[in-house]
Design an enzyme around this catalytic site. Structure first.
Site, PDB file in Angstrom:
ATOM      1  N   THR A 164      -8.894   5.296   1.180  1.00 18.26           N
ATOM      2  CA  THR A 164      -8.324   4.632   0.011  1.00 18.26           C
ATOM      3  C   THR A 164      -8.874   5.430  -1.144  1.00 18.26           C
ATOM      4  OG1 THR A 164      -8.299   2.516   1.104  1.00 18.26           O
ATOM      5  CG2 THR A 164      -8.369   2.438  -1.278  1.00 18.26           C
ATOM      6  N   THR A 213      -3.896   2.963  -1.793  1.00 22.36           N
ATOM      7  CA  THR A 213      -4.246   3.261  -0.400  1.00 22.36           C
ATOM      8  C   THR A 213      -3.045   3.415   0.527  1.00 22.36           C
ATOM      9  OG1 THR A 213      -5.663   2.503   1.422  1.00 22.36           O
ATOM     10  CG2 THR A 213      -4.378   0.816   0.315  1.00 22.36           C
ATOM     11  N   ASN A 234      -4.155   2.641   3.620  1.00 21.98           N
ATOM     12  CA  ASN A 234      -5.025   1.876   4.528  1.00 21.98           C
ATOM     13  C   ASN A 234      -5.916   2.836   5.306  1.00 21.98           C
ATOM     14  OD1 ASN A 234      -6.246  -0.368   5.505  1.00 21.98           O
ATOM     15  ND2 ASN A 234      -4.841  -0.633   7.208  1.00 21.98           N
ATOM     16  N   GLY A 282     -13.030   1.878   0.815  1.00 24.84           N
ATOM     17  CA  GLY A 282     -14.033   1.477   1.795  1.00 24.84           C
ATOM     18  C   GLY A 282     -13.719   0.200   2.541  1.00 24.84           C
TER      19      GLY A 282
HETATM   20  O1  DON Z   1      -6.409  -3.098   1.006  1.00 24.75           O
HETATM   21  C1  DON Z   1      -7.431  -2.999   1.674  1.00 24.75           C
HETATM   22  O2  DON Z   1      -8.394  -3.714   1.544  1.00 24.75           O
HETATM   23  C2  DON Z   1      -7.514  -1.873   2.685  1.00 24.75           C
HETATM   24  N1  DON Z   1      -6.204  -1.469   3.077  1.00 24.75           N
HETATM   25  C3  DON Z   1      -8.293  -0.765   2.082  1.00 24.75           C
HETATM   26  C4  DON Z   1      -8.490   0.368   3.043  1.00 24.75           C
HETATM   27  C5  DON Z   1      -9.585   1.259   2.665  1.00 24.75           C
HETATM   28  O3  DON Z   1     -10.267   1.067   1.712  1.00 24.75           O
HETATM   29  C6  DON Z   1      -9.793   2.400   3.575  1.00 24.75           C
HETATM   30  N2  DON Z   1     -10.877   3.215   3.130  1.00 24.75           N
HETATM   31  N3  DON Z   1     -11.903   3.234   3.629  1.00 24.75           N
END
Ligand code: DON
Length: 565
Positions: free
Chosen positions: A376, A394, A396, A468
């Site tokens: 992200t 992001t 995801n 994250g």
């Molecule tokens: O929206 C969310 O909370 C997740 N899709 C975020 C994904 C994310 O931060 C991946 N990185 N580490």
């Protein structure tokens, strides 16, 4: 191509190699880049410089944000995207704030049990890899709406840097080269049409171009929303869905709209926190966490001391339990926002807190926690007028669903995994949920993204956020406390090592080296299970200093860079 654009690009590439502006050594630096009036901090040096160039030619923070969002889709395709979604928190120079939700939504053909077999068991990886994992993308509509409402430069000028970067090419960093090389196999498995650049072996410094993506950006530049949600781009996306038995239809693309929402606002001492409402859980959770610890003497406990980490964890345990139960898309589920963000409620939740004993989390089951943290991306921008933008966006997972709309050159998200695919079954970040976050057509999946703007005594103080997964909320929480309670500079607050806990699994995670042996032992004696891991979060932030200047905080955990003037 116009000459001015080539000049702009040459400048960008030059800047990207200019280490005097870079923050490579941030782990030791006490202060980040200081500028007189404007700052852009993003996960990629080229994207930072695109934002700076837009501000330098008179664009405002929203103009810069649009150009950065699109440039990140080219230079940082781990997370930068047009095939994903995100959230923006905006505060103008007069202190008025709003948020924009450009989160993906479930396609009309999605249904509650779509990832379960006939016996009701979760089909492994179906919500994570491939066409069924994809939510209807929101990023392009989000940028269009943001620009319509607040932009000042012509749309075409903001899309052009992405076109130029994708056409002329740019040098890949080591991290990106490794990333591309790592995903090649899964791209081969999931796609039949993939632009050739995804199939090469890349080395640091090689020049990469994305020609199909450049054509998509030309359509977005010339036709706006229709350049993505209709016509050729839409057709390519739908053909891709049909090929892989995905669900997204033209009707879904027509029905996608980003939504302006009132921010979640709260106070912590004399700070005002302006942050994202549902479908992100981030704003509510951050508010709850801060209200849970506000009455404690954090400074006296000491940063990352056993007592401090214990207190933060106990608050996190309670707040993430609420997240699992109550949070989801508020257009579909009645989220008790008011109660969850009432100071008395969170104070009461902490009544069972014991200063030297861990409260065991109810053991529903524990998840597999994803350890990487660059899937992200967050960027923070303050313009010369004092308007501020915090955007977290992001796909995801890294490179999303790994499904590429080959003919249009972009990668599709795997955001459907952020729904609770079965009550109590952890998602890829180990987060559990139930009814509030169950899948429904047109519903937005719950997020943890926490773009946040902080005021101090009514004036702009900080713009921050992080990637994250589940650790986004706790990364923002700790970064804020580092400044508010431990008087750190923006850079120190970003650099400081982090811990994380999320109710389930019942552990405290900590960045390797964050806690001394003695602190770990004390926490274990209190009854905590400890788990060391790699990086937690990747915060990019800006702080407004008392003398009117700005300090950038670019996270040294990535290639992040603060630039400005
Ligand atoms: O929206 C969310 O909370 C997740 N899709 C975020 C994904 C994310 O931060 C991946 N990185 N580490």
């Amino acid at each position: 191509m116009q000459k001015s654009i080539l000049t702009l690009l040459a400048t960008l590439l030059l800047f990207s190699c200019n280490t005097t502006e870079s923050s490579k050594n941030n782990y030791v630096s006490k202060t980040g880049l200081i500028t007189e009036k404007a700052m852009v901090v993003t996960a990629h040096p080229i994207a930072s410089n695109v934002g700076k160039a837009i501000l330098a030619k008179g664009g405002n923070a929203v103009d810069a944000a649009v150009a950065v969002q699109f440039s990140l889709a080219v230079v940082f395709p781990f997370a930068g995207n047009i095939g994903g979604g995100g959230f923006m928190v905006y505060r103008n120079k007069d202190g008025n704030a709003t948020t924009l939700d450009f989160r993906e939504m479930a396609p009309a053909k999605a249904h509650r049990d779509m990832y379960l077999d006939s016996a009701g068991n979760v089909i492994k990886d179906l919500s994570i890899r491939g066409h069924l994992a994809v939510g209807v993308p929101g990023s392009v509509d989000g940028m269009i709406e943001a620009h319509k409402k607040y932009g000042s430069l012509p749309w075409a000028e903001l899309v052009q840097p992405a076109i130029d970067l994708a056409t002329i090419g740019f040098p890949v960093t080591k991290r990106e080269a490794d990333g591309f090389n790592r995903i090649r196999e899964s791209l081969e498995q999931l796609n039949t049409i993939v632009p050739t650049q995804f199939f090469k072996e890349w080395n640091e410094g090689d020049t990469i171009t994305h020609l199909e993506l450049a054509s998509t950006f030309v359509r977005i530049r010339d036709e706006g929303r229709a350049g993505f949600y209709e016509g050729e781009t839409a057709q390519f996306l739908i053909e891709e869905m049909e090929r892989g038995e995905g669900l997204i239809s033209q009707e879904d693309l027509d029905n996608y709209h980003s939504i302006w929402r009132n921010p979640v606002t709260s106070s912590y001492k004399n700070y005002n926190i302006i942050t994202m409402p549902p479908p992100s859980s981030g704003g509510i959770a951050l508010t709850q966490l801060l209200q849970s610890v506000e009455s404690f003497d954090l400074k006296n406990m000491g940063h990352n001391s056993a007592n401090y980490v214990h207190l933060l964890t106990e608050a996190e345990r309670r707040v993430y339990a609420d997240r699992a139960e109550y949070l989801g898309d508020m257009d579909f589920y009645n989220v008790p926002i008011k109660q969850l963000t009432t100071p008395a409620y969170n104070k009461e939740r902490m009544e069972s807190y014991h200063p030297s004993k861990a409260t065991p989390s109810d053991s529903i089951g524990s998840g597999n926690i994803l350890l990487e943290s660059d899937q992200t991306t967050h960027f923070s921008i303050v313009d010369a007028e004092g308007n501020a933008v915090a955007i977290t966006t992001t796909l995801n997972g890294a490179f999303g669903s790994r499904v590429v709309v080959g003919k249009a050159g972009f990668i599709l998200n795997n955001e459907m995994d952020d729904f609770s695919i079965k009550p109590g079954v952890p998602n890829m970040f180990g987060l559990v949920g139930g009814e509030a976050n169950a899948i429904a057509p047109g519903k937005r999946m719950l997020s943890s993204m926490t773009p946040t703007i902080v005021e101090h005594n009514g004036k702009l103080l900080m713009v921050l956020g992080s990637p994250g997964g589940a650790t986004i909320i706790t990364s923002v929480y700790q970064t804020f406390l580092n400044v508010a309670e431990f008087d750190m500079t923006m850079q120190e607050a970003v650099n400081a090592q982090r811990t994380h806990s999320q109710w389930l699994p019942d552990v405290i995670m900590y960045e390797r080296g964050a806690l001394s042996e003695e602190v770990i032992k004390k926490l274990e004696d209190m009854g905590h299970k400890m788990l060391d891991r790699g990086n937690i979060g990747r915060v990019d932030a800006v702080k407004a200093l008392e003398n009117g200047k700005l300090e950038g905080g670019a996270d040294p955990r990535g290639d992040d860079l603060a630039v400005g003037f």
